[in-house]
Design an enzyme around this catalytic site. Structure first.
Site, PDB file in Angstrom:
ATOM      1  N   LYS A   9      61.012  -5.789  19.753  1.00 36.14           N
ATOM      2  CA  LYS A   9      62.094  -6.075  20.698  1.00 36.14           C
ATOM      3  C   LYS A   9      61.412  -6.771  21.873  1.00 36.14           C
ATOM      4  CE  LYS A   9      65.459  -4.228  23.842  1.00 36.14           C
ATOM      5  NZ  LYS A   9      65.142  -3.681  25.134  1.00 36.14           N
ATOM      6  N   GLY A  11      60.064  -7.870  25.216  1.00 41.74           N
ATOM      7  CA  GLY A  11      60.044  -7.198  26.506  1.00 41.74           C
ATOM      8  C   GLY A  11      59.833  -5.703  26.431  1.00 41.74           C
ATOM      9  N   CYS A  12      59.764  -5.132  25.249  1.00 36.18           N
ATOM     10  CA  CYS A  12      59.568  -3.686  25.112  1.00 36.18           C
ATOM     11  C   CYS A  12      58.150  -3.315  25.549  1.00 36.18           C
ATOM     12  CB  CYS A  12      59.812  -3.248  23.673  1.00 36.18           C
ATOM     13  SG  CYS A  12      59.447  -1.508  23.378  1.00 36.18           S
ATOM     14  N   VAL A  13      58.051  -2.389  26.490  1.00 34.27           N
ATOM     15  CA  VAL A  13      56.757  -1.951  27.003  1.00 34.27           C
ATOM     16  C   VAL A  13      55.919  -1.329  25.878  1.00 34.27           C
ATOM     17  CG1 VAL A  13      55.635  -0.342  28.596  1.00 34.27           C
ATOM     18  CG2 VAL A  13      57.646  -1.634  29.333  1.00 34.27           C
TER      19      VAL A  13
END
Length: 140
Positions: A9, A11-13
Site C-alpha cells: 500500500k 505510503g504504508c509505514v
C-alpha cells in the site's frame, strides 16, 4: 536469483520498514501497488497458501478491526470476493519470487527462499501506527 515483487500500500509505514530490511539484506525487489493491481481470484489465492482464511486479512483494516467482517467464519470464496472488492483487506505485503508466493512479512516460503530470518522480537507485520494517526489504513 529471481527478483522479488513486493506488493504494497503506497505510503504504508510498515511496508517501508519491510523494504528497508530487504534492502539491508541485499535483496533486489520491484514495488507494485497492491490496491490498484488487477487481481482475480486465480491470481490472488496463491499468496495465501495453506493459511486459515482469517490469516489472509489485514488485521489493521478498519472493517476487520471493528469486527464488521467475521473473518473467522468466511469461506475462501467469500474472503476472496471481499478482497477483490476492497483490496485494503488483504494482508500485506504480498511477496512473489518466481513461482513462490506469500502474504505478510512473516516467516514463510518467500522469506525462507531469500534466507531472510526474522528475529523473535522483530514485529514487521503489524502496523506501527496502530493507536496513533491512521497512517497505514484508509479511515473507514
Amino acid at each position: 536469483m529471481k527478483e522479488l515483487v513486493f506488493y504494497e500500500k503506497p505510503g504504508c509505514v510498515g511496508n517501508g520498514m519491510q523494504k528497508s530490511l530487504l534492502s539491508r539484506q541485499g535483496v533486489c525487489y520491484s514495488v507494485r501497488d497492491l490496491l490498484t493491481h488487477p487481481w482475480t481470484e486465480q491470481t490472488l489465492r496463491p499468496y495465501f497458501g495453506k493459511k486459515p482464511v482469517a490469516e489472509w486479512f489485514n488485521s489493521s483494516a478498519p472493517k476487520v478491526k471493528s469486527g464488521e467482517i467475521p473473518i473467522d467464519r468466511l469461506s475462501e470464496r467469500e474472503a476472496l470476493a471481499m478482497m477483490l472488492e476492497e483490496p485494503i483487506l488483504i494482508r500485506r505485503p504480498l511477496l512473489e519470487l518466481g513461482e513462490i508466493r506469500q502474504s505478510g512479512f512473516l516467516p514463510g516460503p518467500v522469506l525462507d527462499a531469500l534466507c531472510i530470518r526474522l528475529e523473535p522480537d522483530d514485529n514487521l507485520q503489524d502496523c506501527p501506527m496502530d493507536g496513533a494517526q491512521p497512517v497505514c489504513e484508509d479511515p473507514g
